[in-house]
Design a protein around this motif. Structure first.
Motif, short mmCIF file in Angstrom:
data_model
loop_
_atom_site.label_atom_id
_atom_site.label_comp_id
_atom_site.label_asym_id
_atom_site.label_seq_id
_atom_site.Cartn_x
_atom_site.Cartn_y
_atom_site.Cartn_z
N PHE A 1 58.35 -50.11 -98.03
CA PHE A 1 59.48 -49.44 -97.44
C PHE A 1 60.26 -49.02 -98.68
O PHE A 1 60.14 -49.32 -99.84
CB PHE A 1 60.17 -50.43 -96.44
CG PHE A 1 60.84 -51.64 -97.18
CD1 PHE A 1 62.29 -51.50 -97.68
CD2 PHE A 1 60.12 -52.60 -97.33
CE1 PHE A 1 62.70 -52.66 -98.38
CE2 PHE A 1 60.62 -53.68 -98.02
CZ PHE A 1 61.98 -53.83 -98.39
N PHE A 2 61.32 -48.03 -98.29
CA PHE A 2 62.35 -47.61 -99.22
C PHE A 2 63.59 -48.31 -98.87
O PHE A 2 63.94 -48.60 -97.83
CB PHE A 2 62.52 -46.12 -98.95
CG PHE A 2 61.35 -44.98 -99.37
CD1 PHE A 2 60.11 -45.49 -99.43
CD2 PHE A 2 61.87 -43.81 -99.67
CE1 PHE A 2 59.27 -44.47 -99.50
CE2 PHE A 2 60.71 -42.84 -100.15
CZ PHE A 2 59.28 -43.22 -99.97
N HIS A 3 64.40 -48.76 -100.13
CA HIS A 3 65.42 -49.30 -99.60
C HIS A 3 66.51 -48.38 -99.30
O HIS A 3 66.28 -47.24 -99.25
CB HIS A 3 66.05 -50.03 -101.05
CG HIS A 3 66.45 -49.09 -102.36
ND1 HIS A 3 67.13 -47.81 -102.17
CD2 HIS A 3 65.84 -49.06 -103.45
CE1 HIS A 3 67.10 -47.54 -103.59
NE2 HIS A 3 66.40 -48.11 -104.18
N LYS A 4 67.82 -48.80 -98.83
CA LYS A 4 68.50 -48.02 -98.14
C LYS A 4 69.14 -46.74 -98.81
O LYS A 4 69.26 -45.80 -98.43
CB LYS A 4 69.88 -48.72 -97.69
CG LYS A 4 69.64 -49.66 -96.60
CD LYS A 4 71.02 -50.38 -96.15
CE LYS A 4 70.76 -51.34 -95.17
NZ LYS A 4 72.28 -52.03 -94.85
N GLU A 5 69.42 -46.84 -100.06
CA GLU A 5 69.83 -45.69 -100.80
C GLU A 5 68.68 -44.62 -101.14
O GLU A 5 69.21 -43.50 -100.96
CB GLU A 5 70.42 -46.10 -102.42
CG GLU A 5 71.03 -44.86 -103.00
CD GLU A 5 71.43 -45.27 -104.55
OE1 GLU A 5 71.98 -44.37 -105.29
OE2 GLU A 5 71.01 -46.39 -104.68
N ALA A 6 67.62 -45.08 -101.19
CA ALA A 6 66.42 -44.21 -101.32
C ALA A 6 66.19 -43.45 -99.84
O ALA A 6 65.83 -42.32 -99.90
CB ALA A 6 65.22 -44.95 -101.63
N THR A 7 66.27 -44.40 -98.98
CA THR A 7 66.11 -43.62 -97.52
C THR A 7 67.16 -42.71 -97.29
O THR A 7 66.94 -41.51 -96.70
CB THR A 7 66.19 -44.86 -96.33
OG1 THR A 7 65.03 -45.80 -96.63
CG2 THR A 7 66.18 -44.34 -95.09
N GLU A 8 68.46 -42.76 -97.58
CA GLU A 8 69.44 -41.89 -97.55
C GLU A 8 69.18 -40.57 -98.16
O GLU A 8 69.33 -39.38 -97.62
CB GLU A 8 70.80 -42.55 -97.90
CG GLU A 8 71.93 -41.47 -97.66
CD GLU A 8 73.11 -41.86 -98.09
OE1 GLU A 8 74.09 -41.27 -98.03
OE2 GLU A 8 73.43 -43.31 -98.50
N MET A 9 68.55 -40.58 -99.58
CA MET A 9 68.10 -39.53 -100.32
C MET A 9 66.93 -38.83 -99.64
O MET A 9 66.78 -37.61 -99.85
CB MET A 9 67.62 -40.06 -101.87
CG MET A 9 67.63 -38.89 -102.80
SD MET A 9 69.23 -37.75 -102.93
CE MET A 9 70.34 -38.95 -103.53
N LEU A 10 66.09 -39.78 -99.10
CA LEU A 10 64.83 -38.97 -98.24
C LEU A 10 65.30 -37.86 -97.45
O LEU A 10 64.71 -37.13 -97.18
CB LEU A 10 64.15 -40.21 -97.79
CG LEU A 10 62.31 -39.75 -97.60
CD1 LEU A 10 61.70 -39.56 -98.66
CD2 LEU A 10 61.92 -40.91 -96.82
N GLY A 11 66.40 -38.55 -96.57
CA GLY A 11 66.98 -37.61 -95.24
C GLY A 11 67.35 -36.45 -96.04
O GLY A 11 67.45 -35.38 -95.32
N SER A 12 68.10 -36.37 -97.20
CA SER A 12 68.64 -35.35 -97.90
C SER A 12 67.67 -34.46 -98.36
O SER A 12 67.71 -33.15 -98.08
CB SER A 12 69.37 -35.69 -99.20
OG SER A 12 70.54 -36.49 -99.02
N LEU A 13 66.43 -34.85 -98.83
CA LEU A 13 65.41 -33.82 -99.14
C LEU A 13 64.82 -33.40 -97.78
O LEU A 13 64.48 -31.96 -97.91
CB LEU A 13 64.34 -34.83 -99.72
CG LEU A 13 64.46 -35.36 -101.23
CD1 LEU A 13 63.42 -36.30 -101.28
CD2 LEU A 13 64.15 -34.05 -101.95
N ALA A 14 64.96 -33.82 -96.54
CA ALA A 14 64.26 -33.64 -95.23
C ALA A 14 65.28 -32.11 -94.96
O ALA A 14 64.66 -31.28 -94.30
CB ALA A 14 64.43 -34.52 -94.25
N SER A 15 66.41 -32.00 -95.43
CA SER A 15 67.36 -30.97 -95.00
C SER A 15 67.40 -29.99 -95.84
O SER A 15 68.14 -29.05 -95.75
CB SER A 15 68.68 -31.68 -94.57
OG SER A 15 69.26 -32.14 -95.26
N LEU A 16 66.81 -30.10 -96.99
CA LEU A 16 67.12 -29.37 -98.42
C LEU A 16 66.06 -28.25 -98.24
O LEU A 16 65.09 -28.37 -98.25
CB LEU A 16 67.03 -30.13 -99.58
CG LEU A 16 67.71 -29.74 -100.94
CD1 LEU A 16 69.40 -29.66 -100.35
CD2 LEU A 16 67.53 -30.58 -102.04
#
Length: 242
Positions: free
Chosen positions: A179-194
């Motif tokens: 799994f990804f930790h919380k900060e990385a998960t948030e950044m993954l969400g940013s990549l999804a919308s970028l």
């Protein structure tokens, strides 16, 4: 049968004194292995320096479906990169992404949408000035859509962890290590919308970039059992630690 197609160089191996076996991801035929005669002579029409990682090529080849290795008649770099071969950061990222693509693009069939995605992304990367350190993160995330395991980063009002086994963000820390930790998960969400043109807006620390890179590779490894160790990952981490 003599055919023409566009291609993306994945890697090549020497074959005797004056030939190489080059693996190319083509627009018309998917991944193909080709025999190519080369020479070190100054007057040679074909030299091995056109076969660098992720170089874009136009080629004419003798294609016979019953053969595992086809033969190239003509090949040239087209379009020609302006920056990737001369920028150590970009060339290292290209080497890393070439290894990832070489290990994941296995099908010998046409996938024009995925080919165009890879080609257009590389052309943008070649000329980009901002956000280039994050290009490989964006690219690996977006490539999962074409490979069929794009992360589901949607959240329903909670902070979460990206569970690599389920491929989705969950509201609790998984009991397994994938799994990804919380900060990385948030950044993954940013990549999804970028969008690719917005990569320069992504602000990420060196440590988080390294963590995300390793975790994305791990995510790919869960979906491709044959992927194994990614040798160029260590070199990529070293470049970004300078």
């Amino acid at each position: 049968m003599l055919v023409s197609t566009e291609g993306i160089i994945l890697h090549y191996l020497k074959y005797g004194e004056n030939a190489v076996i080059v693996n190319i991801y083509t627009k018309e035929f998917g991944r193909q292995a080709y025999m190519l005669n080369i020479s070190r002579s100054r007057k040679a029409k074909v030299k091995s320096n056109i076969l660098q990682s992720l170089f874009l090529v136009d080629l004419v080849a003798y294609q016979k479906y019953s053969r595992e290795v086809q033969r190239i008649k003509e090949i040239k770099n087209q379009p020609v990169y302006q920056n990737i071969p001369f920028d150590v950061t970009k060339s290292t990222q290209a080497m890393f992404l070439a290894e990832m693509l070489s290990k994941t693009l296995r099908e010998q069939e046409s996938a024009p949408e995925m080919f165009s995605f890879i080609q257009n992304s590389l052309l943008f990367f070649d000329l980009a000035d901002e956000g280039i350190a994050n290009f490989h993160l964006w690219f690996l995330f977006r490539l999962t859509e074409y490979l069929g395991f794009m992360p589901d980063t949607k959240k329903t009002g909670f902070e979460g962890w990206f569970d690599m086994r389920s491929g989705a963000v969950v509201p609790f820390e998984p009991s397994h290590p994938f799994f990804f930790h919380k900060e990385a998960t948030e950044m993954l969400g940013s990549l999804a919308s970028l969008k690719i043109q917005e990569i320069g807006k992504l602000k990420i620390s060196r440590n988080l970039r390294g963590y995300l890179t390793s975790k994305l590779v791990e995510y790919y490894q869960l979906h491709f059992e044959h992927l194994g160790k990614v040798k160029s990952l260590k070199v990529l981490h070293e470049i970004f630690s300078l």
